[in-house]
Write a protein that holds these residues in place. Structure first.
Motif, mmCIF file in Angstrom:
data_model
loop_
_atom_site.group_PDB
_atom_site.id
_atom_site.type_symbol
_atom_site.label_atom_id
_atom_site.label_comp_id
_atom_site.label_asym_id
_atom_site.label_seq_id
_atom_site.Cartn_x
_atom_site.Cartn_y
_atom_site.Cartn_z
ATOM 1 N N GLY A 139 0.800 -1.226 0.000
ATOM 2 C CA GLY A 139 0.000 0.000 0.000
ATOM 3 C C GLY A 139 0.826 1.265 0.000
ATOM 4 O O GLY A 139 0.355 2.325 0.415
ATOM 5 N N TRP A 140 2.062 1.194 -0.496
ATOM 6 C CA TRP A 140 2.968 2.338 -0.459
ATOM 7 C C TRP A 140 3.200 2.956 -1.836
ATOM 8 O O TRP A 140 3.940 3.940 -1.953
ATOM 9 N N ALA A 141 2.576 2.415 -2.875
ATOM 10 C CA ALA A 141 2.891 2.836 -4.243
ATOM 11 C C ALA A 141 2.466 4.269 -4.547
ATOM 12 O O ALA A 141 2.993 4.885 -5.477
ATOM 13 N N ALA A 142 1.532 4.821 -3.787
ATOM 14 C CA ALA A 142 1.074 6.188 -4.059
ATOM 15 C C ALA A 142 2.164 7.212 -3.748
ATOM 16 O O ALA A 142 2.204 8.282 -4.367
ATOM 17 N N ASP A 143 3.038 6.915 -2.804
ATOM 18 C CA ASP A 143 4.048 7.876 -2.358
ATOM 19 C C ASP A 143 5.465 7.523 -2.796
ATOM 20 O O ASP A 143 6.349 8.381 -2.751
ATOM 21 N N TRP A 144 5.680 6.271 -3.194
ATOM 22 C CA TRP A 144 7.019 5.812 -3.543
ATOM 23 C C TRP A 144 7.067 5.338 -4.986
ATOM 24 O O TRP A 144 6.145 4.692 -5.475
ATOM 25 N N THR A 145 8.154 5.667 -5.661
ATOM 26 C CA THR A 145 8.393 5.178 -7.004
ATOM 27 C C THR A 145 9.659 4.333 -7.010
ATOM 28 O O THR A 145 10.439 4.351 -6.054
ATOM 29 N N VAL A 146 9.862 3.593 -8.097
ATOM 30 C CA VAL A 146 11.013 2.692 -8.223
ATOM 31 C C VAL A 146 11.833 3.104 -9.427
ATOM 32 O O VAL A 146 11.277 3.453 -10.482
ATOM 33 N N THR A 147 13.142 3.056 -9.279
ATOM 34 C CA THR A 147 14.026 3.292 -10.418
ATOM 35 C C THR A 147 15.194 2.321 -10.349
ATOM 36 O O THR A 147 15.516 1.793 -9.271
#
Length: 407
Positions: A80-88
């Protein structure tokens, strides 16, 4: 997440968590951050404290190996953290990964006045208090690094395997993460490092800034904020996180007391009991559920309710205590534990609770994921003695047994 204003001239607060390393010293295939610790990867334990809304993060970037990007995105969605965190995707070495994280933040509107906290993905024991301490220092001074004193005597190696000198350890400190820095400082220091043509990367962000002439404020770190580098580190951190071992059982006790006040419902074990008054509290005041929660935390040496649910947490004000219990149980399950038995006692002169005992047992059992037969709720008075006897409040005591989930 909503970024905090901070001191005059300070911008927003961001996070970069680097987890793209090859874990050569761990002797494991792929990155060590994916090693299961309990029922979730090590990386989940590292990221969890960063979700505390009180930190005021504007957002975060998780930097992983190119082959792990999809896996990391799925992890953020599942938690449930995808709204605030992105991945690179990161680089071959740590500094390249930090640079990739900074570039990802620039795409999200990173300003030179913003502060970025850079953290190692293999440090799962950095808590919200440490993160806040570094953030405050970086906002005030421009850059900050947490450090701990050295306990051992330090020797300088000489030739032929001999001691060259003994170093005064009072002048030394071991650096940890997160390390905080104004985004504009980091970008300038990075450019200067590249222009210097050095044949190595900086060992951490503090060194990058030091070489560029920027002051870095020292902040007290925490001895338990250990980085997982070797199998011995992993074993130590696993124990510190309270992760269950095969066949292990633990016990904890809890106690809670709340005053009775007018104008509130009386909630016990998630059941509303008819009465002229209810229990005061930041949440619904469910003293029985609070005692059970306290016992669970005690069994795992995870602190107390005041550390987990502070009055300034918007998720606590007016919340149902069973909802707060569910938050603790999520962590308990991630650590490989399940509730085995509960033995609780309610101390109340009034109202008469016997007619509601079975409903309380069933509701509490459902919340804990056990059969009602595993939940005992005893009722007693104080024969008119003390605050409970004067009907000023209600107390609850609980003993909880946790058992390792069978693999």
């Amino acid at each position: 997440m909503q970024g905090q204003a901070g001191p005059a001239g300070a911008g927003r607060l961001w996070a970069v968590v680097v987890a793209a390393g090859t874990s050569r010293r761990m002797g494991s295939p792929g990155s060590k951050v994916w090693i299961p610790v309990g029922r979730v990867p090590l990386l989940v334990h590292t990221l969890r404290p960063w979700q505390d809304r009180r930190l005021g993060l504007a957002g975060g970037v998780l930097v992983v190996a190119a082959g792990d990007v999809d896996r990391a995105q799925a992890l953020l969605r599942d938690q449930g953290w995808a709204a605030d965190w992105t991945v690179t995707a990161g680089g071959a070495e740590r500094h390249g990964s930090v640079r990739a994280g900074m570039e990802a933040l620039r795409a999200r509107g990173l300003d030179p006045a913003d502060v970025v906290l850079i953290h190692d993905g293999a440090r799962p024991l950095a808590d919200a208090a440490l993160i806040s301490r570094v953030a405050a220092a970086a906002r005030a001074a421009g850059a900050a690094v947490p450090v701990v004193d050295l306990a051992d005597t330090i020797k300088l190696r000489g030739g032929e395997g001999q001691v060259a000198a003994t170093v005064d350890r009072r002048t030394l400190a071991a650096a940890q993460t997160p390390q905080g820095v104004r985004a504009g400082w980091w970008r300038d220091a990075d450019a200067r490092w590249s222009l210097a043509g050095l044949d190595r990367d900086p060992t951490d962000d503090a060194e990058l800034l030091e070489r560029a002439g920027y002051p870095v404020q020292l902040v007290p770190g925490e001895a338990r904020n250990r980085k997982v580098t070797t199998p011995a580190d992993l074993a130590w951190v696993t124990a510190a996180l309270g992760v269950a071992g095969p066949g292990e059982r633990r016990w904890g006790q809890g106690l809670d007391v709340h005053p009775l006040v007018a104008g509130r419902p009386l909630v016990l074990g998630g059941v509303t009991v008819p009465h002229t008054r209810g229990l005061a509290g930041d949440s619904d005041g469910d003293v029985l559920t609070h005692a059970v929660m306290d016992a669970i935390l005690g069994a795992l040496a995870w602190g107390d309710l005041g550390e987990w649910f502070r009055p300034d947490d918007p998720g606590v004000r007016g919340a149902a205590s069973l909802t707060l219990l569910a938050r603790i149980l999520d962590r308990v399950q991630d650590a490989g534990w399940q509730t085995a038995r509960v033995d609780a006692t309610l101390v109340a002169q009034a109202p008469r609770l016997a007619p509601y005992r079975q409903a309380i047992r069933e509701r509490l059992a459902a919340a804990l994921g056990v059969d009602p037969a595993a939940v005992s709720v005893k009722l007693t008075t104080t024969d008119g003695l003390g605050f409970a006897g004067r009907q000023e409040g209600i107390a609850a005591l609980a003993l909880v047994e946790l058992a390792a989930v069978a693999s």
